[in-house]
Design a protein around this motif. Structure first.
Motif, mmCIF file in Angstrom:
data_model
loop_
_atom_site.group_PDB
_atom_site.id
_atom_site.type_symbol
_atom_site.label_atom_id
_atom_site.label_comp_id
_atom_site.label_asym_id
_atom_site.label_seq_id
_atom_site.Cartn_x
_atom_site.Cartn_y
_atom_site.Cartn_z
ATOM 1 N N ASN A 104 -20.846 20.966 25.961
ATOM 2 C CA ASN A 104 -21.605 20.471 27.106
ATOM 3 C C ASN A 104 -21.943 18.987 26.986
ATOM 4 O O ASN A 104 -22.677 18.444 27.803
ATOM 5 C CB ASN A 104 -22.885 21.288 27.288
ATOM 6 C CG ASN A 104 -22.563 22.722 27.642
ATOM 7 O OD1 ASN A 104 -21.755 22.988 28.518
ATOM 8 N ND2 ASN A 104 -23.168 23.652 26.934
ATOM 9 N N LEU A 146 -27.266 17.152 37.227
ATOM 10 C CA LEU A 146 -26.467 18.175 36.548
ATOM 11 C C LEU A 146 -26.682 18.157 35.037
ATOM 12 O O LEU A 146 -26.128 18.982 34.317
ATOM 13 C CB LEU A 146 -24.975 17.949 36.830
ATOM 14 C CG LEU A 146 -24.558 17.827 38.294
ATOM 15 C CD1 LEU A 146 -23.075 17.490 38.400
ATOM 16 C CD2 LEU A 146 -24.890 19.096 39.057
ATOM 17 N N CYS A 172 -28.966 17.779 31.275
ATOM 18 C CA CYS A 172 -30.173 18.201 30.581
ATOM 19 C C CYS A 172 -31.161 17.044 30.427
ATOM 20 O O CYS A 172 -32.367 17.257 30.321
ATOM 21 C CB CYS A 172 -29.833 18.729 29.179
ATOM 22 S SG CYS A 172 -28.764 20.160 29.158
ATOM 23 N N LEU A 226 -25.899 20.473 31.836
ATOM 24 C CA LEU A 226 -26.407 21.840 31.817
ATOM 25 C C LEU A 226 -25.198 22.780 31.792
ATOM 26 O O LEU A 226 -24.227 22.558 32.527
ATOM 27 C CB LEU A 226 -27.240 22.110 33.074
ATOM 28 C CG LEU A 226 -28.539 21.315 33.191
ATOM 29 C CD1 LEU A 226 -29.059 21.357 34.625
ATOM 30 C CD2 LEU A 226 -29.564 21.867 32.224
ATOM 31 N N PRO A 227 -25.201 23.810 30.947
ATOM 32 C CA PRO A 227 -24.021 24.686 30.818
ATOM 33 C C PRO A 227 -23.506 25.224 32.163
ATOM 34 O O PRO A 227 -22.303 25.248 32.402
ATOM 35 C CB PRO A 227 -24.507 25.822 29.918
ATOM 36 C CG PRO A 227 -25.617 25.217 29.120
ATOM 37 C CD PRO A 227 -26.280 24.215 30.035
ATOM 38 N N GLU A 228 -24.419 25.614 33.037
ATOM 39 C CA GLU A 228 -23.995 26.183 34.319
ATOM 40 C C GLU A 228 -23.496 25.124 35.304
ATOM 41 O O GLU A 228 -22.943 25.459 36.353
ATOM 42 C CB GLU A 228 -25.136 27.000 34.958
ATOM 43 C CG GLU A 228 -26.350 26.190 35.369
ATOM 44 C CD GLU A 228 -27.376 25.937 34.267
ATOM 45 O OE1 GLU A 228 -28.479 25.499 34.613
ATOM 46 O OE2 GLU A 228 -27.088 26.172 33.084
ATOM 47 N N LYS A 229 -23.630 23.830 34.962
ATOM 48 C CA LYS A 229 -23.198 22.743 35.838
ATOM 49 C C LYS A 229 -21.978 21.994 35.287
ATOM 50 O O LYS A 229 -21.520 21.021 35.873
ATOM 51 C CB LYS A 229 -24.348 21.747 36.042
ATOM 52 C CG LYS A 229 -25.565 22.339 36.709
ATOM 53 C CD LYS A 229 -25.277 22.737 38.130
ATOM 54 C CE LYS A 229 -26.529 23.233 38.839
ATOM 55 N NZ LYS A 229 -26.277 23.540 40.239
ATOM 56 N N GLN A 230 -21.434 22.483 34.159
ATOM 57 C CA GLN A 230 -20.313 21.798 33.515
ATOM 58 C C GLN A 230 -19.116 21.639 34.450
ATOM 59 O O GLN A 230 -18.550 20.552 34.581
ATOM 60 C CB GLN A 230 -19.900 22.553 32.247
ATOM 61 C CG GLN A 230 -18.815 21.843 31.468
ATOM 62 C CD GLN A 230 -18.263 22.704 30.367
ATOM 63 O OE1 GLN A 230 -17.594 23.691 30.646
ATOM 64 N NE2 GLN A 230 -18.558 22.340 29.132
ATOM 65 N N LYS A 231 -18.726 22.698 35.126
ATOM 66 C CA LYS A 231 -17.563 22.645 36.019
ATOM 67 C C LYS A 231 -17.791 21.635 37.146
ATOM 68 O O LYS A 231 -16.895 20.853 37.492
ATOM 69 C CB LYS A 231 -17.271 24.028 36.587
ATOM 70 C CG LYS A 231 -16.040 24.087 37.455
ATOM 71 C CD LYS A 231 -15.754 25.505 37.917
ATOM 72 C CE LYS A 231 -14.506 25.559 38.772
ATOM 73 N NZ LYS A 231 -14.211 26.926 39.218
ATOM 74 N N GLU A 232 -18.988 21.615 37.710
ATOM 75 C CA GLU A 232 -19.313 20.692 38.800
ATOM 76 C C GLU A 232 -19.230 19.231 38.332
ATOM 77 O O GLU A 232 -18.697 18.373 39.034
ATOM 78 C CB GLU A 232 -20.710 20.997 39.338
ATOM 79 C CG GLU A 232 -21.070 20.208 40.567
ATOM 80 C CD GLU A 232 -22.427 20.601 41.141
ATOM 81 O OE1 GLU A 232 -22.931 19.819 41.967
ATOM 82 O OE2 GLU A 232 -22.975 21.666 40.778
#
Length: 115
Positions: free
Chosen positions: A48, A80, A82, A11-17
């Motif tokens: 992603n 994390l 999709c 998921l784009p907002e979970k990439q860093k994690e």
């Protein structure tokens, strides 16, 4: 040699994690018995989408890892993503290097790079 490839569409907002989790596991993984290498690559067309490549000396080494707590942590990263990650496992009986390229190109030495 055994090669495992895990494809993850994060998921784009979970990439860093996801990246931080994989990086934190990498040092310990390098110490796992039979682990020859571990690399993660980002798809150049989809930032992603990641592929985690791991080389193992034997299938027994891979199976031990698949039962480990560390692999359990990796399974936990599914939240994390999709979609659930995909895994492919290959048994490699032969590998070749630059000599094959040179032979195919009928070249003894790689061409010099001019600047």
């Amino acid at each position: 040699m055994i090669l495992s490839i895990i494809t993850m569409n994060v998921l784009p907002e979970k990439q860093k994690e996801l990246i931080q989790t994989i990086l934190s596991m990498n040092k310990a993984l390098e110490k796992e018995a039979g682990c020859m290498s571990c690399s993660m690559f980002c798809n150049i067309q989809d930032k992603n989408n990641f592929n985690l490549f791991k080389e193992w000396q034997t299938r027994k080494d891979l199976h031990k890892y698949l039962k480990s707590e560390m692999f359990g942590i990796l399974l936990g990263t599914n939240s994390l993503l999709c979609e659930p990650f995909k895994i492919k496992i290959y048994t490699v009986s032969n590998s070749e290097g630059i000599e094959t390229v040179n032979s195919a190109r009928n070249t003894v030495h790689p061409p010099a790079i001019s600047t």
